[in-house]
Enzyme design. Structure first.
Site, PDB file in Angstrom:
ATOM      1  N   PHE A  25      30.947  19.612  70.515  1.00  0.00           N
ATOM      2  CA  PHE A  25      29.550  19.233  70.260  1.00  0.00           C
ATOM      3  C   PHE A  25      29.304  18.820  68.818  1.00  0.00           C
ATOM      4  CE2 PHE A  25      29.188  23.606  68.680  1.00  0.00           C
ATOM      5  CZ  PHE A  25      28.348  23.430  67.590  1.00  0.00           C
TER       6      PHE A  25
ATOM      7  N   LYS B 114      35.342  12.766  78.147  1.00  0.00           N
ATOM      8  CA  LYS B 114      34.447  13.830  78.628  1.00  0.00           C
ATOM      9  C   LYS B 114      33.865  14.468  77.368  1.00  0.00           C
ATOM     10  CE  LYS B 114      33.610  17.701  79.275  1.00  0.00           C
ATOM     11  NZ  LYS B 114      32.424  18.369  78.633  1.00  0.00           N
TER      12      LYS B 114
ATOM     13  N   GLU C 210      28.952  18.667  76.678  1.00  0.00           N
ATOM     14  CA  GLU C 210      27.749  18.656  77.520  1.00  0.00           C
ATOM     15  C   GLU C 210      26.490  18.983  76.708  1.00  0.00           C
ATOM     16  OE1 GLU C 210      30.344  20.582  77.498  1.00  0.00           O
ATOM     17  OE2 GLU C 210      30.047  22.550  78.424  1.00  0.00           O
ATOM     18  N   ARG C 211      26.676  19.434  75.442  1.00  0.00           N
ATOM     19  CA  ARG C 211      25.498  19.788  74.632  1.00  0.00           C
ATOM     20  C   ARG C 211      24.817  18.545  74.064  1.00  0.00           C
ATOM     21  NH1 ARG C 211      25.767  24.260  76.611  1.00  0.00           N
ATOM     22  NH2 ARG C 211      27.527  25.585  76.187  1.00  0.00           N
TER      23      ARG C 211
ATOM     24  N   SER D 146      37.181  24.571  70.486  1.00  0.00           N
ATOM     25  CA  SER D 146      37.466  25.921  69.995  1.00  0.00           C
ATOM     26  C   SER D 146      38.898  26.326  70.349  1.00  0.00           C
ATOM     27  CB  SER D 146      36.468  26.896  70.613  1.00  0.00           C
ATOM     28  OG  SER D 146      36.584  26.847  72.023  1.00  0.00           O
TER      29      SER D 146
ATOM     30  N   CYS E 177      34.163  21.773  61.526  1.00  0.00           N
ATOM     31  CA  CYS E 177      35.486  22.408  61.596  1.00  0.00           C
ATOM     32  C   CYS E 177      36.097  22.528  60.213  1.00  0.00           C
ATOM     33  CB  CYS E 177      36.406  21.616  62.506  1.00  0.00           C
ATOM     34  SG  CYS E 177      36.566  19.912  61.970  1.00  0.00           S
TER      35      CYS E 177
ATOM     36  N   GLU F 289      35.510  33.001  63.948  1.00  0.00           N
ATOM     37  CA  GLU F 289      34.892  31.758  63.491  1.00  0.00           C
ATOM     38  C   GLU F 289      33.402  31.858  63.849  1.00  0.00           C
ATOM     39  OE1 GLU F 289      35.795  28.182  65.741  1.00  0.00           O
ATOM     40  OE2 GLU F 289      35.522  26.945  63.962  1.00  0.00           O
TER      41      GLU F 289
HETATM   42  P1  NAD Z   1      34.336  24.131  73.027  1.00  0.00           P
HETATM   43  O1  NAD Z   1      35.760  24.538  72.989  1.00  0.00           O
HETATM   44  O2  NAD Z   1      33.362  25.081  73.598  1.00  0.00           O
HETATM   45  O3  NAD Z   1      34.155  22.770  73.883  1.00  0.00           O
HETATM   46  C1  NAD Z   1      34.944  21.626  73.623  1.00  0.00           C
HETATM   47  C2  NAD Z   1      35.101  20.839  74.911  1.00  0.00           C
HETATM   48  O4  NAD Z   1      35.802  21.634  75.867  1.00  0.00           O
HETATM   49  C3  NAD Z   1      33.775  20.447  75.559  1.00  0.00           C
HETATM   50  O5  NAD Z   1      33.873  19.129  76.034  1.00  0.00           O
HETATM   51  C4  NAD Z   1      33.614  21.450  76.686  1.00  0.00           C
HETATM   52  O6  NAD Z   1      32.937  20.925  77.812  1.00  0.00           O
HETATM   53  C5  NAD Z   1      35.049  21.780  77.055  1.00  0.00           C
HETATM   54  N1  NAD Z   1      35.224  23.164  77.519  1.00  0.00           N
HETATM   55  C6  NAD Z   1      34.503  24.255  77.142  1.00  0.00           C
HETATM   56  N2  NAD Z   1      34.980  25.369  77.731  1.00  0.00           N
HETATM   57  C7  NAD Z   1      36.024  24.977  78.488  1.00  0.00           C
HETATM   58  C8  NAD Z   1      36.939  25.676  79.328  1.00  0.00           C
HETATM   59  N3  NAD Z   1      36.859  26.990  79.517  1.00  0.00           N
HETATM   60  N4  NAD Z   1      37.887  24.965  79.965  1.00  0.00           N
HETATM   61  C9  NAD Z   1      37.999  23.634  79.808  1.00  0.00           C
HETATM   62  N5  NAD Z   1      37.159  22.920  79.007  1.00  0.00           N
HETATM   63  C10 NAD Z   1      36.187  23.581  78.359  1.00  0.00           C
HETATM   64  O7  NAD Z   1      33.948  23.714  71.523  1.00  0.00           O
HETATM   65  P2  NAD Z   1      32.506  23.373  70.949  1.00  0.00           P
HETATM   66  O8  NAD Z   1      31.706  24.635  70.860  1.00  0.00           O
HETATM   67  O9  NAD Z   1      31.936  22.206  71.646  1.00  0.00           O
HETATM   68  O10 NAD Z   1      32.887  22.878  69.486  1.00  0.00           O
HETATM   69  C11 NAD Z   1      33.031  23.738  68.384  1.00  0.00           C
HETATM   70  C12 NAD Z   1      34.466  24.149  68.182  1.00  0.00           C
HETATM   71  O11 NAD Z   1      35.281  22.980  67.974  1.00  0.00           O
HETATM   72  C13 NAD Z   1      34.672  25.003  66.936  1.00  0.00           C
HETATM   73  O12 NAD Z   1      35.605  25.999  67.252  1.00  0.00           O
HETATM   74  C14 NAD Z   1      35.246  24.031  65.911  1.00  0.00           C
HETATM   75  O13 NAD Z   1      36.022  24.617  64.898  1.00  0.00           O
HETATM   76  C15 NAD Z   1      36.073  23.165  66.795  1.00  0.00           C
HETATM   77  N6  NAD Z   1      36.344  21.881  66.174  1.00  0.00           N
HETATM   78  C16 NAD Z   1      37.597  21.664  65.684  1.00  0.00           C
HETATM   79  C17 NAD Z   1      37.884  20.474  65.064  1.00  0.00           C
HETATM   80  C18 NAD Z   1      39.257  20.215  64.537  1.00  0.00           C
HETATM   81  O14 NAD Z   1      39.512  19.098  64.111  1.00  0.00           O
HETATM   82  N7  NAD Z   1      40.167  21.179  64.540  1.00  0.00           N
HETATM   83  C19 NAD Z   1      36.901  19.476  64.946  1.00  0.00           C
HETATM   84  C20 NAD Z   1      35.636  19.728  65.473  1.00  0.00           C
HETATM   85  C21 NAD Z   1      35.374  20.947  66.087  1.00  0.00           C
END
Ligand code: NAD
Length: 495
Positions: free
Chosen positions: A150, A174, A177-178, A227, A282, A380
Site C-alpha cells: 500500500f 495485483k 487492496e488499500r 511485509s 520501507c 516494524e
Molecule cells: P502486505 O504484506 O500486507 O501486503 C502486500 C501485498 O500482499 C498486498 O498486495 C496484499 O494484498 C498481499 N497480501 C497480504 N497478505 C497476504 C497473504 N497472507 N498472502 C498473500 N498475499 C498477501 O504489506 P503492506 O502492509 O501493503 O505494505 C507495507 C509493508 O511493505 C511493510 O512491511 C514495508 O516495509 C514493506 N515494504 C517493503 C519495501 C521494500 O522495498 N523492501 C517497499 C515498500 C514496502
C-alpha cells in the site's frame, strides 16, 4: 458509492455481480470512498490466459517500438502528475508533495527502462575454438505477476512494470487492496502510450487472489514487495510452483550518529526520514542509534524540530505528513507507544492523542531507550514513531544492526570518512547511506535489502531488474567446411 474496476486486455472491467468487495477508505476522513472487487478464480484464469496470448506477440515487438511506447508513457506520467498524485493522496493519505515525489522516483524507473536497447544487449565472442563463435542473448520470461504494497501505490508498480515490459514480458498487477485505483490509471496510460491490449493487466483482490497467482501454471515470474511474513510466504509458495521470485519484505532501518557528527544535520535527517509519509516508508528511519554521549543533545535537537511538525490531511499544503493507512494500523501504532513504558522505554513525545480525531491520524512520537528484546525495537511499527537506542561505542552500533533480522536500509552520520567506509563494509544491510538518511538508490542501480528484507537473490529494478525479467540463452556456432568432416567422440575442448 464508487467501484474500482479491474483492467483486463486494455479495458476497465467491473467486478462480477457476486464478487466479494473490499472497502477502500479516505484515511484523512476515515470514510469509505469506494469498493474494490475481489477477482475470482475465473477472472484470474482469464487474465493470465490473455496475458500469455499478448506476451507471445509482445516478445516479437522491436526494441525501438518498446522504447517509443515507454517514452510516450513517461511523458503521460508527467502530464498527468497532478491527477495521479491526487489519487494517491485520496487513498493512501500522503501529502501531495510526497505523492509527487513518489511519482518522480517511479518515472525515473521508466526513464531507465527507455534505455532497453542497451540493457538487453547480448555478448559475442569470436573464435572460442577454431571456427567456433559463441553469443548470448536474453529473452523475456513470459508473464510476470506483480504484487505490491500500500505504501507506494505508483512507484513500486513502476519499479516492476517498466523493466518487465521493456524486457518483452506481459504483466498481471495485483496492487494493494488499500489504495488500488492508481494502478488502473497506469494501465490506461500505458494503453494510451501504445501498449497492445493484454500486455499490462490489473486485478484486485486479497491474499486468496495472490495465492491463485502464485500457484498458477501460466505465471512465470513473481515480483513481490510487502511485509516480511507475506514475502516469505510468496517466495516459498511461488518457488515451490517452479517460478522465479523476488520478494522484498519489511524493514527496521537504523541511523547511527557518531559523536563527531553535525548534530543539526543529523536531527534534520532523523525528522525527515523518521516522520516523512507518517513513517510508512520501507526506507524510513525507525531507530536512531546514538553513540557515546550524543543522545541527550541529539534528542533535544530532534524535539525542537518535532514540535514544529504539522499533521493533517494530505491535501492541506501545510501538512508535513498525513494519516496512516487504516484504523487497525493506527490502533496498532498507538498500542506500541502505550506499552513502551512497560519495557523500560521513556515516551519523550506522545502524539497518540491525535488518534481521537476523525480519520486515521497519529502524531509524531519519540521513544528513548529502545533496545533489542523490546516490542518497539523488535517489530516494524511502520508509523510516525522514532526510537532512540543508546550505545557506548561504534562497535556496539554495528553489532546491534548486524544482529537485527532485517537488513533493508541503514545510515551513518559522521565527519570521519574512514569510519563511514568501515561501516559500509561491516554492516549486513543492502542499502547504506553516508550522511543520507533514506538511501534509496537511483534507477540505474538496483534496490534491495538483505536478511528478512529480501527473499530470493535478485534485487529489484535497475540492472538486476533486467536480469530477473529475462532468461539467458547461449548459442555456440560453427560453419564447418566439407574438408573438416571427421568423427571424434572426445569431449569438445576449446584448445
Ligand atoms: P502486505 O504484506 O500486507 O501486503 C502486500 C501485498 O500482499 C498486498 O498486495 C496484499 O494484498 C498481499 N497480501 C497480504 N497478505 C497476504 C497473504 N497472507 N498472502 C498473500 N498475499 C498477501 O504489506 P503492506 O502492509 O501493503 O505494505 C507495507 C509493508 O511493505 C511493510 O512491511 C514495508 O516495509 C514493506 N515494504 C517493503 C519495501 C521494500 O522495498 N523492501 C517497499 C515498500 C514496502
Amino acid at each position: 458509492m464508487q467501484r474500482v474496476s479491474h483492467f483486463v486486455e486494455g479495458e476497465r472491467r467491473e467486478g462480477a455481480p457476486d464478487a466479494d468487495e473490499i472497502d477502500v477508505h479516505n484515511p484523512a476522513t476515515g470514510e469509505v470512498s469506494s469498493h474494490a472487487p475481489v477477482a475470482d478464480i475465473a477472472l484470474v484464469n482469464e487474465v493470465v490466459a490473455a496475458a500469455r496470448r499478448a506476451a507471445l506477440s509482445w516478445r516479437e515487438s522491436s526494441l525501438s517500438q518498446r522504447t517509443n511506447i515507454l517514452f510516450s508513457f513517461r511523458q503521460l506520467l508527467v502530464t498527468h502528475a497532478d491527477e495521479l498524485a491526487a489519487i494517491l493522496t485520496a487513498e493512501h493519505g500522503k501529502t501531495t508533495a510526497d505523492a509527487l515525489g513518489e511519482l518522480a522516483r517511479g518515472i525515473e524507473n521508466v526513464e531507465y527502462a527507455c534505455g532497453l536497447s542497451e540493457h538487453l544487449k547480448g555478448d559475442f565472442s569470436s573464435q572460442v575454438a577454431a571456427g567456433v563463435d559463441v553469443h548470448s542473448l536474453r529473452e523475456p520470461v513470459g508473464v510476470v505477476a506483480a504484487i505490491t504494497p500500500f505504501n507506494f501505490p505508483i512507484m513500486v508498480p513502476l519499479w516492476m512494470a517498466a523493466n518487465a515490459l521493456a524486457s518483452g514480458n506481459a504483466v498481471v498487477l495485483k496492487p494493494s487492496e488499500r489504495d488500488p485505483s492508481v494502478s488502473v490509471r497506469i494501465g490506461e496510460l500505458l494503453k494510451e502510450a501504445g501498449l497492445p491490449d493484454g500486455v499490462f493487466n490489473v486485478i484486485h483482490g486479497n491474499a486468496g487472489t495472490v495465492n491463485q497467482l502464485l500457484e498458477h501454471p501460466g505465471i512465470d515470474a513473481v515480483s513481490f514487495v510487502g511485509s516480511t511474513p507475506v514475502a516469505r510466504h510468496v517466495y516459498e509458495t511461488a518457488t515451490a510452483h517452479g517460478k522465479r521470485v523476488q520478494a522484498l519484505g519489511g524493514a527496521k532501518n537504523h541511523m547511527v550518529v557518531l559523536p563527531d557528527a553535525d548534530l543539526d544535520i543529523a536531527a534534520d535527517a532523523a525528522i525527515n526520514a523518521g516522520f516523512g509519509s507518517a513513517g510508512e516508508r520501507c526506507m524510513a528511519i525507525s531507530v536512531v542509534v546514538a553513540v557515546g554521549d550524543v543522545a541527550e543533545p541529539l534528542i533535544n535537537k530532534i524535539l525542537v524540530r518535532l514540535d514544529k511538525l504539522n499533521v493533517g490531511p494530505g491535501t492541506d499544503p501545510g501538512s508535513d505528513f498525513g494519516p496512516v493507512i487504516t484504523k487497525e494500523h493506527r490502533d496498532r501504532i498507538v498500542d506500541y507507544v502505550a506499552t513502551a513504558p512497560a519495557d523500560g522505554i521513556t515516551v519523550v513525545r506522545d502524539g497518540t492523542d491525535l488518534a481521537s480525531r476523525p480519520g486515521f491520524f497519529v502524531g509524531p512520537c519519540l521513544l528513548d531507550g529502545v533496545r533489542p528484546g523490546t516490542r518497539a525495537y523488535d517489530d516494524e511499527i511502520f508509523g510516525p514513531v522514532l526510537g532512540v537506542a543508546r550505545v557506548a561505542t561504534y562497535a556496539d552500533a554495528v553489532d546491534m544492526i548486524n544482529q537485527n533480522p532485517y537488513g533493508n536500509g541503514v545510515a551513518i552520520f559522521t565527519r570521519d570518512g574512514n569510519a563511514a567506509r568501515l561501516f559500509s563494509r561491516e554492516v549486513t544491510v543492502g542499502m547504506i547511506g553516508v550522511n543520507v538518511p533514506i538511501p534509496v538508490p537511483v534507477a540505474s542501480y538496483s534496490f534491495g535489502g538483505w536478511k528478512n528484507s529480501l527473499f530470493g537473490h535478485s534485487h529489484i529494478y535497475g540492472p538486476e531488474g533486467f536480469t530477473f525479467y529475462t532468461r539467458a540463452k547461449v548459442i555456440t556456432t560453427r560453419w564447418p567446411q566439407p574438408s573438416e568432416s571427421q568423427i571424434d567422440l572426445g569431449f569438445p575442448t576449446t584448445r
